[in-house]
Design a protein around this motif. Sequence first.
Motif, PDB file in Angstrom:
ATOM      1  N   ASN A  87       0.839  -1.205   0.000  1.00  0.00           N
ATOM      2  CA  ASN A  87       0.000   0.000   0.000  1.00  0.00           C
ATOM      3  C   ASN A  87       0.870   1.250   0.000  1.00  0.00           C
ATOM      4  O   ASN A  87       2.043   1.233   0.401  1.00  0.00           O
ATOM      5  CB  ASN A  87      -0.938   0.008   1.202  1.00  0.00           C
ATOM      6  N   THR A  88       0.296   2.377  -0.461  1.00  0.00           N
ATOM      7  CA  THR A  88       1.025   3.645  -0.555  1.00  0.00           C
ATOM      8  C   THR A  88       0.240   4.746   0.141  1.00  0.00           C
ATOM      9  O   THR A  88      -0.985   4.646   0.323  1.00  0.00           O
ATOM     10  CB  THR A  88       1.265   4.054  -2.018  1.00  0.00           C
ATOM     11  N   VAL A  89       0.972   5.807   0.492  1.00  0.00           N
ATOM     12  CA  VAL A  89       0.348   6.987   1.071  1.00  0.00           C
ATOM     13  C   VAL A  89       1.121   8.213   0.578  1.00  0.00           C
ATOM     14  O   VAL A  89       2.340   8.151   0.379  1.00  0.00           O
ATOM     15  CB  VAL A  89       0.340   6.922   2.614  1.00  0.00           C
ATOM     16  N   GLN A  90       0.411   9.291   0.347  1.00  0.00           N
ATOM     17  CA  GLN A  90       1.045  10.531  -0.117  1.00  0.00           C
ATOM     18  C   GLN A  90       1.209  11.486   1.053  1.00  0.00           C
ATOM     19  O   GLN A  90       0.332  11.611   1.911  1.00  0.00           O
ATOM     20  CB  GLN A  90       0.196  11.185  -1.215  1.00  0.00           C
ATOM     21  N   THR A  91       2.343  12.174   1.052  1.00  0.00           N
ATOM     22  CA  THR A  91       2.610  13.153   2.103  1.00  0.00           C
ATOM     23  C   THR A  91       1.871  14.463   1.820  1.00  0.00           C
ATOM     24  O   THR A  91       1.224  14.633   0.792  1.00  0.00           O
ATOM     25  CB  THR A  91       4.109  13.473   2.204  1.00  0.00           C
TER      26      THR A  91
END
Length: 318
Positions: free
Chosen positions: A122-126
């Motif tokens: 999974n990914t997350v954006q700052t």
Amino acid sequence: TSQSGSTQYTYPNPSSTEGITITLKVTSGPASASASKNIIIYPAMSASISAYENNVAVGSQDKFTVSVSGGSGNFEYNYYVISPSGATSSSGWTTSNTYTYTFNYAGTYTVYAVVKDVTFGNTVQTNSLTITAVGQLQINSFTASTSSIYVGQSVTLSWSFSGGEAPYIVGITDSMGEISWSTLTTSTSGSQTFTLNKVGSDSITLTVGSSDGQYQSSTITVQVNNYPPLQINSFSVSPTAHDGQTTETVSWSISGGTGSYYVVVRDSFGNIIYSGATSSGSASHTYGNPGGAETITFTIQVNSGSQSASASTSATIY
């Protein structure tokens, strides 16, 4: 016979990593069986990015750092920079949580990162950062109204500069210790007038500092001279001898000093023949028929700044 099935249960987001044991128990009549499975629940991943500086000079670098909470701890990072033209560049996936970027053009940039948890995919954006790149601070001109003055005279200094971030601090100092001036301003040009009272070659330095930490300086030289000596080049009377009533004319010529004069011409009888500021001129006075021969002495007194000079001449009337 055999049976199969599935079920779901949603666990709340933990504040820290938690281990959970899930147990399946099956009963059939008097018989029973069980099986267990251990699972690990990690806190949800979140990330933020920070910059060493939010304002940089064109051509300089800035360093970015990503902080991650939650997740498995096995992360990769991809950094994105959106330029003032709208073009987006990417660093590509890297295992470093720091990134350095060179800002080659003036304008406003947007910087953010995407973090991937390699374990789970999974990914997350700052958050996004706004970075302003300003041009290199440079002094375009620094001039004096004249390169040579006499002591006690004034000189006007003018300057212009570009680049850097406002407000600016502009300061002027000199090698003779007569100038110590500074101001905080948003203007990139200006002028200031100073009076110089010490003789010599005066090196005058302009220093400009911008809010983004850039500094530039420029130096010029102004020669400060003593005034030339005050001189009475000529002082005469005509006629020098005459019988009976006569009109005597005195003439003079002056040079040197400050160029500004106060001139007084008197005779020995106490008459003021002339009073004024003319450096080259003449004045007349009429004398009656004397009872006997008389010699009249004419005196010129000149003042120019701190200098003074005098001279005398005479005429005889019969």
